[in-house]
Design a protein around this motif. Structure first.
Motif, PDB file in Angstrom:
ATOM      1  N   GLN A 110       0.812  -1.214   0.000  1.00  0.00           N
ATOM      2  CA  GLN A 110       0.000   0.000   0.000  1.00  0.00           C
ATOM      3  C   GLN A 110       0.850   1.272   0.000  1.00  0.00           C
ATOM      4  OE1 GLN A 110      -3.320   0.513  -0.177  1.00  0.00           O
ATOM      5  NE2 GLN A 110      -3.853  -1.656  -0.304  1.00  0.00           N
ATOM      6  N   GLU A 111       1.923   1.260   0.772  1.00  0.00           N
ATOM      7  CA  GLU A 111       2.730   2.465   0.959  1.00  0.00           C
ATOM      8  C   GLU A 111       3.893   2.562  -0.021  1.00  0.00           C
ATOM      9  OE1 GLU A 111       2.137   4.872   3.144  1.00  0.00           O
ATOM     10  OE2 GLU A 111       0.716   4.004   4.583  1.00  0.00           O
ATOM     11  N   GLY A 112       4.089   1.551  -0.854  1.00  0.00           N
ATOM     12  CA  GLY A 112       5.216   1.576  -1.781  1.00  0.00           C
ATOM     13  C   GLY A 112       6.546   1.647  -1.055  1.00  0.00           C
ATOM     14  N   TYR A 113       6.740   0.733  -0.108  1.00  0.00           N
ATOM     15  CA  TYR A 113       7.903   0.794   0.767  1.00  0.00           C
ATOM     16  C   TYR A 113       9.220   0.755   0.012  1.00  0.00           C
ATOM     17  CZ  TYR A 113       7.006   0.979   5.749  1.00  0.00           C
ATOM     18  OH  TYR A 113       6.731   1.422   7.012  1.00  0.00           O
ATOM     19  N   LEU A 144       4.276 -14.685   1.072  1.00  0.00           N
ATOM     20  CA  LEU A 144       5.412 -14.214   0.269  1.00  0.00           C
ATOM     21  C   LEU A 144       4.963 -13.725  -1.115  1.00  0.00           C
ATOM     22  CD1 LEU A 144       6.665 -16.300   2.440  1.00  0.00           C
ATOM     23  CD2 LEU A 144       8.684 -16.202   0.988  1.00  0.00           C
ATOM     24  N   ASP A 145       3.776 -13.119  -1.142  1.00  0.00           N
ATOM     25  CA  ASP A 145       3.247 -12.551  -2.388  1.00  0.00           C
ATOM     26  C   ASP A 145       3.748 -11.109  -2.492  1.00  0.00           C
ATOM     27  OD1 ASP A 145       1.875 -11.952  -4.683  1.00  0.00           O
ATOM     28  OD2 ASP A 145      -0.068 -11.714  -3.688  1.00  0.00           O
ATOM     29  N   LEU A 146       5.000 -10.960  -2.918  1.00  0.00           N
ATOM     30  CA  LEU A 146       5.667  -9.667  -2.914  1.00  0.00           C
ATOM     31  C   LEU A 146       6.236  -9.352  -4.290  1.00  0.00           C
ATOM     32  CD1 LEU A 146       7.554 -10.284   0.437  1.00  0.00           C
ATOM     33  CD2 LEU A 146       5.644  -8.684   0.133  1.00  0.00           C
ATOM     34  N   ASP A 147       6.351  -8.073  -4.580  1.00  0.00           N
ATOM     35  CA  ASP A 147       6.918  -7.630  -5.847  1.00  0.00           C
ATOM     36  C   ASP A 147       8.426  -7.452  -5.670  1.00  0.00           C
ATOM     37  OD1 ASP A 147       7.717  -6.431  -8.180  1.00  0.00           O
ATOM     38  OD2 ASP A 147       6.360  -4.712  -8.039  1.00  0.00           O
ATOM     39  N   PRO A 151      12.338  -1.354  -5.234  1.00  0.00           N
ATOM     40  CA  PRO A 151      13.659  -0.987  -4.699  1.00  0.00           C
ATOM     41  C   PRO A 151      13.963  -1.625  -3.347  1.00  0.00           C
ATOM     42  CG  PRO A 151      12.552   0.933  -5.603  1.00  0.00           C
ATOM     43  CD  PRO A 151      11.538  -0.180  -5.618  1.00  0.00           C
ATOM     44  N   LEU A 152      12.920  -1.961  -2.587  1.00  0.00           N
ATOM     45  CA  LEU A 152      13.116  -2.618  -1.302  1.00  0.00           C
ATOM     46  C   LEU A 152      13.921  -3.902  -1.454  1.00  0.00           C
ATOM     47  CD1 LEU A 152      12.444  -2.670   1.742  1.00  0.00           C
ATOM     48  CD2 LEU A 152      10.314  -3.848   1.155  1.00  0.00           C
ATOM     49  N   PHE A 153      13.811  -4.534  -2.619  1.00  0.00           N
ATOM     50  CA  PHE A 153      14.537  -5.776  -2.876  1.00  0.00           C
ATOM     51  C   PHE A 153      15.673  -5.610  -3.878  1.00  0.00           C
ATOM     52  CE2 PHE A 153      10.167  -6.891  -1.692  1.00  0.00           C
ATOM     53  CZ  PHE A 153      10.420  -7.670  -0.568  1.00  0.00           C
ATOM     54  N   THR A 154      15.557  -4.639  -4.770  1.00  0.00           N
ATOM     55  CA  THR A 154      16.588  -4.503  -5.811  1.00  0.00           C
ATOM     56  C   THR A 154      17.752  -3.611  -5.396  1.00  0.00           C
ATOM     57  OG1 THR A 154      15.435  -2.602  -6.817  1.00  0.00           O
ATOM     58  CG2 THR A 154      14.876  -4.811  -7.641  1.00  0.00           C
ATOM     59  N   SER A 155      17.527  -2.672  -4.448  1.00  0.00           N
ATOM     60  CA  SER A 155      18.623  -1.755  -4.117  1.00  0.00           C
ATOM     61  C   SER A 155      18.665  -1.358  -2.650  1.00  0.00           C
ATOM     62  CB  SER A 155      18.508  -0.492  -4.980  1.00  0.00           C
ATOM     63  OG  SER A 155      17.224   0.120  -4.810  1.00  0.00           O
ATOM     64  N   PRO A 156      18.555  -2.313  -1.716  1.00  0.00           N
ATOM     65  CA  PRO A 156      18.656  -1.955  -0.300  1.00  0.00           C
ATOM     66  C   PRO A 156      20.123  -1.760   0.107  1.00  0.00           C
ATOM     67  CG  PRO A 156      18.383  -4.317  -0.483  1.00  0.00           C
ATOM     68  CD  PRO A 156      18.295  -3.766  -1.886  1.00  0.00           C
ATOM     69  N   SER A 157      20.354  -0.912   1.113  1.00  0.00           N
ATOM     70  CA  SER A 157      21.704  -0.735   1.644  1.00  0.00           C
ATOM     71  C   SER A 157      22.154  -1.978   2.395  1.00  0.00           C
ATOM     72  CB  SER A 157      21.744   0.486   2.570  1.00  0.00           C
ATOM     73  OG  SER A 157      21.362   1.656   1.884  1.00  0.00           O
ATOM     74  N   VAL A 158      21.209  -2.631   3.047  1.00  0.00           N
ATOM     75  CA  VAL A 158      21.454  -3.913   3.704  1.00  0.00           C
ATOM     76  C   VAL A 158      20.357  -4.861   3.237  1.00  0.00           C
ATOM     77  CG1 VAL A 158      22.638  -2.955   5.711  1.00  0.00           C
ATOM     78  CG2 VAL A 158      20.157  -3.140   5.738  1.00  0.00           C
ATOM     79  N   LYS A 178      16.247 -15.790  -4.231  1.00  0.00           N
ATOM     80  CA  LYS A 178      16.847 -15.463  -5.525  1.00  0.00           C
ATOM     81  C   LYS A 178      16.875 -13.959  -5.751  1.00  0.00           C
ATOM     82  CE  LYS A 178      16.508 -16.449 -10.491  1.00  0.00           C
ATOM     83  NZ  LYS A 178      15.741 -17.180 -11.551  1.00  0.00           N
ATOM     84  N   ALA A 179      15.871 -13.261  -5.194  1.00  0.00           N
ATOM     85  CA  ALA A 179      15.795 -11.803  -5.333  1.00  0.00           C
ATOM     86  C   ALA A 179      16.750 -11.088  -4.383  1.00  0.00           C
ATOM     87  CB  ALA A 179      14.372 -11.325  -5.084  1.00  0.00           C
ATOM     88  N   GLY A 180      17.442 -11.841  -3.534  1.00  0.00           N
ATOM     89  CA  GLY A 180      18.411 -11.252  -2.621  1.00  0.00           C
ATOM     90  C   GLY A 180      17.926 -11.050  -1.206  1.00  0.00           C
ATOM     91  N   ALA A 181      16.680 -11.423  -0.924  1.00  0.00           N
ATOM     92  CA  ALA A 181      16.150 -11.277   0.434  1.00  0.00           C
ATOM     93  C   ALA A 181      16.628 -12.431   1.306  1.00  0.00           C
ATOM     94  CB  ALA A 181      14.626 -11.246   0.406  1.00  0.00           C
ATOM     95  N   ARG A 182      16.703 -12.178   2.597  1.00  0.00           N
ATOM     96  CA  ARG A 182      17.036 -13.230   3.553  1.00  0.00           C
ATOM     97  C   ARG A 182      15.750 -13.683   4.227  1.00  0.00           C
ATOM     98  NH1 ARG A 182      21.653 -13.207   8.378  1.00  0.00           N
ATOM     99  NH2 ARG A 182      21.196 -15.313   9.146  1.00  0.00           N
ATOM    100  N   VAL A 183      15.385 -14.939   4.053  1.00  0.00           N
ATOM    101  CA  VAL A 183      14.147 -15.468   4.621  1.00  0.00           C
ATOM    102  C   VAL A 183      14.429 -16.012   6.015  1.00  0.00           C
ATOM    103  CG1 VAL A 183      12.288 -17.157   4.368  1.00  0.00           C
ATOM    104  CG2 VAL A 183      13.231 -16.010   2.341  1.00  0.00           C
TER     105      VAL A 183
END
Length: 277
Positions: A110-113, A144-147, A151-158, A178-183
């Protein structure tokens, strides 16, 4: 920004300054008269995480939310329309003090985090506290229905964290990784157990926790009795309608009592800080 209720004894001197940044002759009087915009350093001192006493609570989970006079936590599905510049200064300060920001998946949508920014103003303080350049964002999601193009997943500082349950679909977990997130598994079923979530984050070294909701997640944290502190902005607005409150879900058996720690005011907005008793 005016102080309406003391912050704490230890921050009374550091958090109150005369115009121009010089120390005032009478800090409390100066605060009552109003000093204009506080610096980020002064806000950081006023909102510092408590230092745990021997045997005290660690980690510490605080929430930061905004509500209108008639209880709406959002307008047209977003919190920004009921916020203000001072609220956003506090928002940024609370993030800069935190190790990790916990947020629900629906709020992300909703907030485009976006990922938390690396802020030069807080770099030295974060390094001295043993923190990374910016807090991680931890998304609570059962499905885990996430886009993952956000940028939250493509270009985070951490790396962004995803808190989910052990029964989450393996292909969804694989896509997130695969998208770089830590589950991080924080529940035995599909959903997340709030107590397990706090424990799992602490095991990763995150003890200064901040949640920004949304209402459904905050309601779960309240019901699980893991919320230590609420930073609540009261917006001098009326919206009517059927917007959610700051916390949703089933009611608790006994209302939870919190105590007021500090209350600040600017242009009619009230910024309260409450801790559980």
């Amino acid at each position: 920004m005016r102080r309406l209720f003391p912050v704490t004894d230890e921050t009374a001197e550091t958090a109150v300054r005369a115009p121009g940044g010089a120390a005032g002759n009478d800090g409390v009087k100066g605060a009552e008269e109003g000093l204009g915009e506080w610096s980020l350093a002064e806000l950081a001192a006023a909102y510092a995480y408590p230092v745990p006493e021997p045997g005290g609570r660690l980690p510490w989970l605080r929430a930061n939310m905004v509500s209108t006079l008639d209880g709406a936590a959002q307008h047209d599905g977003r919190s920004q329309p009921i916020s203000c510049a001072a609220d956003m200064r506090i928002f940024g300060t609370l993030r800069a003090l935190a190790d990790v920001v916990i947020v629900g998946a629906e709020t992300v949508r909703q907030e485009g985090y976006r990922p938390a920014r690396v802020r030069a103003e807080f770099a030295q303080a974060r390094a001295a506290a043993g923190q990374g350049p910016a807090p991680a964002i931890a998304v609570v999601s059962a499905g885990l229905d996430l886009d993952y193009g956000l940028p939250l997943f493509t270009s985070p500082s951490v790396p962004t964290l995803i808190l989910t349950g052990a029964a989450a679909a393996p292909d969804r977990i694989a896509a997130a990784e695969k998208a770089g997130a830590r589950v991080v598994i924080a529940g035995d079923g599909v959903g997340v157990d709030p107590v397990r979530a706090v424990q799992a984050l602490a095991e990763l070294g995150h003890t200064r926790l901040l949640t920004e909701g949304g209402p459904r997640l905050l309601g779960q944290l309240v019901a699980a009795e893991v919320l230590d502190e609420l930073c609540l902005t009261i917006s001098p607005m009326l919206t009517a309608g059927d917007a959610q409150r700051i916390a949703g879900g089933p009611s608790v058996a006994v209302p939870k009592r919190f105590e007021l720690v500090s209350l600040l005011e600017e242009e009619g907005f009230l910024f309260g800080r409450y801790r559980r008793r």
